[in-house]
Design a protein around this motif. Structure first.
Motif, PDB file in Angstrom:
ATOM      1  N   CYS A   1       0.815  -1.220   0.000  1.00 25.43           N
ATOM      2  CA  CYS A   1       0.000   0.000   0.000  1.00 25.43           C
ATOM      3  C   CYS A   1       0.848   1.269   0.000  1.00 25.43           C
ATOM      4  O   CYS A   1       0.298   2.376  -0.027  1.00 25.43           O
ATOM      5  CB  CYS A   1      -0.929   0.020   1.213  1.00 25.43           C
TER       6      CYS A   1
ATOM      7  N   ALA B   1       3.151   4.273  -1.397  1.00 30.78           N
ATOM      8  CA  ALA B   1       2.980   5.031  -2.637  1.00 30.78           C
ATOM      9  C   ALA B   1       3.977   6.178  -2.684  1.00 30.78           C
ATOM     10  O   ALA B   1       4.388   6.702  -1.647  1.00 30.78           O
ATOM     11  CB  ALA B   1       1.559   5.570  -2.745  1.00 30.78           C
TER      12      ALA B   1
ATOM     13  N   TYR C   1       4.570   9.848  -4.931  1.00 26.29           N
ATOM     14  CA  TYR C   1       3.993  10.811  -5.865  1.00 26.29           C
ATOM     15  C   TYR C   1       5.061  11.823  -6.275  1.00 26.29           C
ATOM     16  O   TYR C   1       5.978  12.128  -5.508  1.00 26.29           O
ATOM     17  CB  TYR C   1       2.821  11.551  -5.226  1.00 26.29           C
TER      18      TYR C   1
ATOM     19  N   LYS D   1      -7.371  -2.620   2.228  1.00 29.67           N
ATOM     20  CA  LYS D   1      -6.128  -3.373   2.059  1.00 29.67           C
ATOM     21  C   LYS D   1      -5.143  -2.945   3.154  1.00 29.67           C
ATOM     22  O   LYS D   1      -5.347  -1.979   3.843  1.00 29.67           O
ATOM     23  CB  LYS D   1      -5.524  -3.104   0.679  1.00 29.67           C
TER      24      LYS D   1
ATOM     25  N   CYS E   1      -1.820  14.294  -1.938  1.00 29.91           N
ATOM     26  CA  CYS E   1      -1.136  13.025  -2.209  1.00 29.91           C
ATOM     27  C   CYS E   1      -1.336  12.035  -1.070  1.00 29.91           C
ATOM     28  O   CYS E   1      -1.645  10.857  -1.294  1.00 29.91           O
ATOM     29  CB  CYS E   1       0.360  13.275  -2.415  1.00 29.91           C
TER      30      CYS E   1
ATOM     31  N   ASP F   1      -4.864  10.734  -0.956  1.00 28.16           N
ATOM     32  CA  ASP F   1      -5.101   9.799  -2.048  1.00 28.16           C
ATOM     33  C   ASP F   1      -4.535   8.426  -1.710  1.00 28.16           C
ATOM     34  O   ASP F   1      -5.159   7.395  -2.019  1.00 28.16           O
ATOM     35  CB  ASP F   1      -4.456  10.318  -3.337  1.00 28.16           C
ATOM     36  N   ALA F   2      -3.357   8.396  -1.066  1.00 27.75           N
ATOM     37  CA  ALA F   2      -2.766   7.119  -0.653  1.00 27.75           C
ATOM     38  C   ALA F   2      -3.675   6.404   0.346  1.00 27.75           C
ATOM     39  O   ALA F   2      -3.821   5.175   0.310  1.00 27.75           O
ATOM     40  CB  ALA F   2      -1.384   7.353  -0.049  1.00 27.75           C
TER      41      ALA F   2
ATOM     42  N   LEU G   1      -6.947   6.702   0.494  1.00 27.48           N
ATOM     43  CA  LEU G   1      -8.090   6.211  -0.279  1.00 27.48           C
ATOM     44  C   LEU G   1      -7.738   4.945  -1.054  1.00 27.48           C
ATOM     45  O   LEU G   1      -8.517   3.997  -1.104  1.00 27.48           O
ATOM     46  CB  LEU G   1      -8.568   7.298  -1.252  1.00 27.48           C
ATOM     47  N   GLN G   2      -6.553   4.931  -1.644  1.00 27.56           N
ATOM     48  CA  GLN G   2      -6.144   3.765  -2.438  1.00 27.56           C
ATOM     49  C   GLN G   2      -5.926   2.531  -1.565  1.00 27.56           C
ATOM     50  O   GLN G   2      -6.070   1.395  -2.030  1.00 27.56           O
ATOM     51  CB  GLN G   2      -4.855   4.081  -3.220  1.00 27.56           C
ATOM     52  N   ALA G   3      -5.588   2.753  -0.301  1.00 28.78           N
ATOM     53  CA  ALA G   3      -5.289   1.637   0.602  1.00 28.78           C
ATOM     54  C   ALA G   3      -6.522   1.057   1.266  1.00 28.78           C
ATOM     55  O   ALA G   3      -6.429   0.024   1.932  1.00 28.78           O
ATOM     56  CB  ALA G   3      -4.305   2.091   1.680  1.00 28.78           C
ATOM     57  N   GLN G   4      -7.686   1.672   1.098  1.00 28.46           N
ATOM     58  CA  GLN G   4      -8.867   1.241   1.853  1.00 28.46           C
ATOM     59  C   GLN G   4      -9.206  -0.223   1.569  1.00 28.46           C
ATOM     60  O   GLN G   4      -9.214  -0.671   0.418  1.00 28.46           O
ATOM     61  CB  GLN G   4     -10.054   2.137   1.547  1.00 28.46           C
TER      62      GLN G   4
END
Length: 281
Positions: A137, A139, A141, A171, A160, A163-164, A166-169
């Motif tokens: 997870c 990231a 940028y 997981k 940034c 967003d990281a 959000l992308q990890a939700q």
């Protein structure tokens, strides 16, 4: 499990609504921690990457330390405290003892005074076990980022980081802990972000700008209703720690290292004879 992490998990559990999926997830986390302690077994089947960060005085034999640490890692693997977790990237073969190129990882930093001048020694050895799920997870940028409408400023950095999150939700075994680095090159930025994970959750950043950003990230993240394991709820993050490094004018990196709720870190301060003077966590 460090005491500050255990306390944060206990508070987070109480903050979730009884009967909710988030509360159920946190209750399982607490039971898992309890059983691992009682049975003296790993708190997770993934015992992670083994990362040593060592501060030593001049005159310290780094090779001798590495040899001792590798022996300890192999012994812990034999006893079942560490899973057989080191795989050859070309052949896929597991070494069976957690040893191999880059396993474990060592980062040395020289401090003062030197040993031969009768100093106290200044040994500081820290260890972190970072699971693969949370590592995936992570990231990095590069600003500016048109997709996030993020410029080279604090607001861009904030975009940034969120967003990281959000992308990890769902997981990385949340609720998570973020280690962040603003600046540096690609490699040093990621490494400095991992070092932030050694800070205790109650540690307040000495830089007012970064302290404010850490607080804002925590507030915003925990309002996203991502919650434990992505089930929704009040606790998406247990902590966010941010550092900064200088950068070259052409580059502006923001690196985020995501840590799962099982923030397995420990450290000791040693005297010049190698005796433990203080446990750090």
């Amino acid at each position: 499990m460090p005491k500050d992490i255990l306390s944060a998990i206990e508070r987070a559990t109480k903050n979730e609504v009884k009967g909710s999926r988030a509360r159920y997830a946190m209750d399982i986390v607490c039971e898992n921690i309890k059983l691992a302690k009682e049975k003296s077994q790993p708190v997770c089947q993934d015992t992670g990457s083994i990362l040593f960060f060592v501060k030593t005085p001049k005159g310290f034999d780094q090779h001798e330390f590495e040899e001792a640490a590798r022996w300890a890692v192999a012994e812990a693997t034999t006893k079942g405290f560490l899973r057989q977790n080191s795989v050859d990237s070309l052949t896929g073969k597991n070494t069976g003892n957690n040893l191999g190129p880059g396993n474990p990882y060592f980062h040395f930093e020289q401090t003062s005074p030197p040993l031969e001048k009768g100093g106290k020694g200044g040994f500081e050895i820290r260890l972190i076990l970072k699971g693969g799920g949370c590592e995936n997870c992570g990231a990095q940028y590069s600003l500016p980022n048109k997709g996030l409408d993020a410029e080279r400023d604090i607001d861009g950095v904030k975009r940034c980081i969120l967003d990281a999150v959000l992308q990890a939700q769902g997981k990385g075994c949340g609720p998570g802990i973020l280690g962040v680095c603003i600046g540096g090159d690609r490699a040093t930025s990621y490494m400095h972000s991992k070092e932030q994970l050694f800070r205790t959750l109650d540690d307040k950043n000495s830089n007012p700008t970064l302290a404010k950003l850490e607080s804002e990230i925590m507030e915003a993240s925990n309002k996203l209703d991502i919650g434990p394991m992505g089930f929704g709820g009040a606790t998406t993050l247990l902590g966010c720690k941010i550092g900064a490094l200088n950068r070259v004018p052409a580059s502006f990196f923001v690196s985020i290292s995501y840590m799962c709720w099982a923030d397995r870190r420990q450290g000791v301060e040693l005297d010049k004879d190698g005796k433990i003077g203080k446990w750090m966590y």
